[in-house]
Motif scaffolding. Structure first.
Motif, short mmCIF file in Angstrom:
data_model
loop_
_atom_site.label_atom_id
_atom_site.label_comp_id
_atom_site.label_asym_id
_atom_site.label_seq_id
_atom_site.Cartn_x
_atom_site.Cartn_y
_atom_site.Cartn_z
N ALA A 129 1.13 -1.88 0.05
CA ALA A 129 -0.01 0.21 -0.16
C ALA A 129 1.00 1.14 0.05
O ALA A 129 2.11 1.18 0.44
CB ALA A 129 -0.96 0.20 0.96
N SER A 178 -0.12 -3.21 -7.34
CA SER A 178 -1.06 -3.03 -5.84
C SER A 178 -2.35 -2.20 -6.31
O SER A 178 -1.36 -0.38 -6.87
CB SER A 178 -1.32 -3.09 -5.08
N ASN A 214 -3.82 -0.46 -4.18
CA ASN A 214 -3.98 0.09 -3.04
C ASN A 214 -3.46 1.05 -2.80
O ASN A 214 -1.80 1.39 -1.27
CB ASN A 214 -3.61 -1.11 -1.73
N THR A 273 -9.29 -3.30 -5.03
CA THR A 273 -9.19 -1.73 -4.10
C THR A 273 -10.03 -2.66 -2.35
O THR A 273 -10.98 -2.21 -2.83
CB THR A 273 -9.38 -0.45 -4.92
N LEU A 274 -9.10 -2.45 -1.99
CA LEU A 274 -10.12 -1.99 -0.57
C LEU A 274 -10.63 -1.02 -0.54
O LEU A 274 -10.54 0.36 -0.82
CB LEU A 274 -8.97 -1.85 0.55
N CYS A 294 -8.44 3.93 -2.54
CA CYS A 294 -9.08 2.97 -1.12
C CYS A 294 -9.92 4.03 0.13
O CYS A 294 -9.02 4.87 0.73
CB CYS A 294 -7.98 2.31 -0.21
N VAL A 346 -8.20 -0.02 5.50
CA VAL A 346 -6.96 -0.20 4.94
C VAL A 346 -6.43 -0.57 6.09
O VAL A 346 -5.66 -1.41 6.42
CB VAL A 346 -6.05 0.91 4.70
#
Ligand SMILES: Nc1nc2c(c(=O)[nH]1)N[C@H]1C(S)=C(S)[C@@H](COP(=O)(O)OP(=O)(O)OC[C@H]3O[C@@H](n4cnc5c(=O)[nH]c(N)nc54)[C@H](O)[C@@H]3O)O[C@H]1N2
Ligand SMILES: Nc1nc2c(c(=O)[nH]1)N[C@H]1C(S)=C(S)[C@@H](COP(=O)(O)OP(=O)(O)OC[C@H]3O[C@@H](n4cnc5c(=O)[nH]c(N)nc54)[C@H](O)[C@@H]3O)O[C@H]1N2
Ligand code: SF4
Ligand SMILES: [Mo]
Length: 705
Positions: free
Chosen positions: A105, A128, A130, A353-354, A372, A377
């Motif tokens: 992240a 990622s 994130n 994606t969180l 995010c 997260v």
């Protein structure tokens, strides 16, 4: 050699035009640039003093650091950039091999700064989606509403030509000197100033009409203003017919929102709401909005109400109203880069994606900035759910101080396998890192961006020689990705640039702007039209301004604006009888910045809590006394100095944000003591569209410390 160089102060998003004096690679003085079309000589002390001192002050980080001893022991050794970037690649690769790319992240401020776009793309290059931004705490509710409504008016208020200025939750006196200058000019030439603010702010003091709503109730007033416009036939039916969708449904929704009903919700007398609506209807009228109605659990719907008001009153994209975002043909801004199809992860990865499952208008590919949901997260770091996040890169944010619940943010950061923080000086976020990287300041960096106030393209020059070994974000990201790519763990096509110049050339390559000319002038004006609705299309599913929003409906949300109480206001816990407002800006500080600077601490030495004298008396609290503030869901308390003033209503207490004490012992440096986020929760409830938590209107209790 002595030079004077036109540039743009990038210390805050006002982006004032500046003239820098440079001697021997060092900036010796910064002045306002009266010729700059956006700021026209407006400037502030942060640009004059703060920026120079973070660059040349004694606390500046000069070299990459690696921690020795336990995390948070705040003991460091200097290492080379090669060693730092090798360690970073090693740490990220380890997490990536063990837990997959989604376990990486990155945190930054948002797509207003180039570092936001660079962070998003660097993460994507490593696989990622994130990346964290702080916009859910900032302008995110405005951003989401603007996006789903299709206005694109982020900061194009044309105060200069307005007959009425409607200010809702904005405090430009401290936060935006350019806007404040325009508002005072408007006042002087006889424009009507209408202010909605629970606090008797500087704007409220000069207002013709000051409406003092209970915190979090502005949407009711916005709805009632629309009701009045429609009932008195003061709306713009020609614009509505041609360019909007859902008017009938909106008219039905606001029909019952009479000024009397809004008065019962907001506490503002009905005749004042009626007068505000009529003043606004006497256009052209500019809607000036601020953080006071953002970063709360009903923020998106509050903005929806005012954004629909702008649309049905015919104030969209006309002189004296709210200008839509303008740009030279072919210009790319940072948000365009983030949404550019050339720089995307495969859809099935982006979908992870969180927070994208809960807040699709915020997080993930359909979200405003694709970032995010931060609290999701933080929980993923601590619990491994819905999947683990184990390594993080933080740049340009001090999240241990600026996210609510500092205790939990710090616990999450400490729990990571690997943490890298880029900063200018040691701070509570960097102090728990494995590697700390020295960042260039904006005196040492080059940027090209649009200033909506002009509007114009504005240039920030890399004025000075870099102090120590500091590097800009893009060079850090390039160095990391180079090493990750060598390990087969990054795709450089998703963040292909190596220098700021390469990136800036990419932003302007399809325009006829010449970077050399831009650099010598400091800005470039460009031709634009207003009201060209057929040409500059509305970016909504219907291609019209959506009073009834398809995207809200598709996300399972109310497609029409409405007022609902904030989550925090429903707490109803008698042990917390007062209402806490956070985030009021101070001229001396930019969030958590400049706390190490003697001049700023001299002007604003203590974190204050504004308390109405009646409230203070009932608690036996005297002016200048230290008090403890707690909220029902907070993990800790915050210590603040009482400042008695009837500018705030009885029962409503007001503080700033961003306090920490660089001189206190690390690694927290006071962040759990005088920082209001140590007393707040980030655990929800959330705005259903933006995922924002309540940072204002929070029940609290106060006691003598
Ligand atoms: N000096 C300085 N300038 C800054 C910053 C800084 O830290 N320092 N930060 C920058 C950033 S990132 C931001 S986001 C902006 C923020 O700048 P602004 O948007 O101007 O935000 P605030 O200073 O928080 O002022 C918000 C106003 O809203 C009022 N308010 C609070 N609750 C409510 C409510 O429920 N309804 C209404 N109608 N009003 C309410 C407050 O009393 C206050 O007067 O400032 C930018 N400029
Ligand atoms: N309770 C509560 N919390 C809030 C708010 C509130 O009103 N109430 N306000 C919210 C808002 S509006 C915002 S915008 C956020 C701000 O939150 P942050 O963005 O975290 O705050 P800053 O203090 O601006 O972050 C400063 C860090 O960025 C670094 N930095 C400064 N300039 C640069 C640069 O040019 N490049 C890089 N790479 N780094 C740089 C500094 O070294 C410092 O470490 O806080 C939010 N948090
Ligand atoms: S308001 Fe101050 S800090 Fe912000 S850009 Fe202007 S001079 Fe710089
Ligand atoms: Mo902000």
């Amino acid at each position: 050699m002595n030079r004077t160089v036109p540039t743009t102060c990038w210390e805050c998003s006002t982006c004032c035009g500046a003239i820098a004096h440079v001697e021997g690679g060092r900036v010796t003085r910064i002045d306002p640039n009266p010729a700059h079309p956006a700021s026209r000589g407006a400037f502030c002390v942060k640009g004059i003093r703060g920026l120079a001192e973070i660059t040349y002050g004694a606390t500046r980080l000069l070299h990459p650091l690696r921690r020795i001893g336990e995390r948070g022991s705040n003991r460091w050794e200097e290492i080379s950039w090669d060693a730092a970037l090798d360690a970073m690649a090693e740490g990220f690769s380890a997490a990536r091999s063990k837990h997959g790319p989604l376990s990486l992240a990155g945190a930054t401020g948002g797509a207003f700064f180039s570092r936001g776009a660079i962070m998003a793309l660097a993460l994507r290059a490593m696989g990622s989606p994130n990346f964290l931004i702080n916009q859910d705490l900032c302008g995110g509710c405005r951003g989401v509403s603007d996006m789903v409504t299709g206005l694109a008016i982020q900061s194009g208020e044309d105060v200069e030509h307005a007959k009425t200025v409607l200010m809702v939750g904005a405090n430009p006196h401290a936060a935006n000197p350019v806007q404040w200058a325009r508002i005072k000019e408007a006042k002087a030439r006889g424009a009507k100033i209408v202010v909605l603010d629970p606090l008797r702010s500087e704007a409220a003091k000069i207002a013709d009409l000051w409406l003092r709503p209970h915190p979090g109730t502005d949407a009711a007033i916005g709805l009632a203003m629309m009701q009045v416009l429609i009932a008195e036939n003061r709306h713009d039916m020609a614009f509505i017919d041609q360019w909007t969708r859902g008017y009938e449904a909106l008219a039905e929704r606001v029909q019952d929102w009479t000024p009397e009903r809004a008065a019962s919700v907001s506490g503002v007398p009905a005749d004042l709401i009626l007068a505000a609506a009529r003043a606004y209807a006497e256009g052209p009228s500019a809607f000036v909005s601020g953080h006071g109605i953002d970063a709360v659990t009903n923020g998106v719907q509050t903005f929806r109400a005012f954004h629909c008001l702008v649309a049905i009153s015919g104030n969209l994209d006309r002189a004296g109203g709210n200008r839509r975002a303008k740009r030279p043909r072919g210009f790319r801004n940072y948000l365009d880069v983030i949404h550019d199809p050339a720089f995307q992860l495969p859809p099935e990865v982006a979908a992870k994606t969180l927070g994208a499952d809960r807040f699709p208008l915020w997080a993930g590919p359909k979200g405003w900035q694709t970032a995010c949901h931060n609290p999701t997260v933080i929980e993923a770091m601590l619990t491994g759910q819905p999947y683990p996040v184990r390594a993080m890169y933080v740049s340009g944010v001090n999240i241990a101080v600026t996210y609510p619940n500092s205790q939990r943010t710090l616990a999450a950061l400490r729990s990571l396998d690997f943490l890298v923080v880029a900063a200018h000086s040691m701070n509570p976020t960097a102090a728990v890192a494995d590697i700390v990287l020295p960042k260039t300041t904006t005196l040492e960096e080059e940027d090209v961006s649009i200033n909506a106030h002009g509007p114009c393209v504005t240039w920030t020059a890399a004025l000075a020689a870099r102090v120590g070994e500091a590097r800009p974000d893009i060079e850090i990201a390039a160095g990391l990705l180079e090493r990750m790519a060598a390990r087969g763990a990054a795709d450089r096509k998703l963040m292909p640039w190596n220098t700021q110049r390469e990136f800036n050339e990419f932003l302007v390559k399809d325009t006829n702007l010449d970077l050399g000319k831009l650099a010598s002038d400091g800005y470039a004006e460009f031709d634009y039209a207003q009201g060209d609705f057929a040409k500059q299309v509305f970016k909504t599913p219907s291609g019209k301004v959506e009073l009834w929003s398809q995207r809200m409906a598709d996300a399972g949300l109310d497609p029409l604006p409405d007022w609902l109480p904030t989550g925090a206001s429903q707490e109803n816990n008698p042990a917390y009888p007062f209402t806490l407002q956070t985030g009021l800006r101070e001229k001396t500080y930019h969030h958590s910045r400049f706390r190490e600077q003697a001049w700023a601490r001299k002007v604003s030495p203590d974190p204050l809590l504004k308390i109405n004298p009646d409230t203070a008396r009932s608690l036996g609290i005297a002016d200048g006394e230290w008090v403890r503030v707690e909220t029902p869901r907070g993990q800790g308390a915050c210590r603040l100095k009482a400042s008695l003033t009837d500018a705030t209503a009885p029962g409503v207490v007001v503080t700033g944000m961003g306090w920490w004490l660089p001189e206190s012992p690390g690694p927290e440096f006071g962040a759990l003591e005088v920082n209001i986020n140590a007393a707040l929760s980030y655990a929800g409830p959330y705005d259903p569209a933006s995922g924002s938590a309540d940072t204002r209107g929070v029940p609290c209790r106060i006691s003598r410390a």
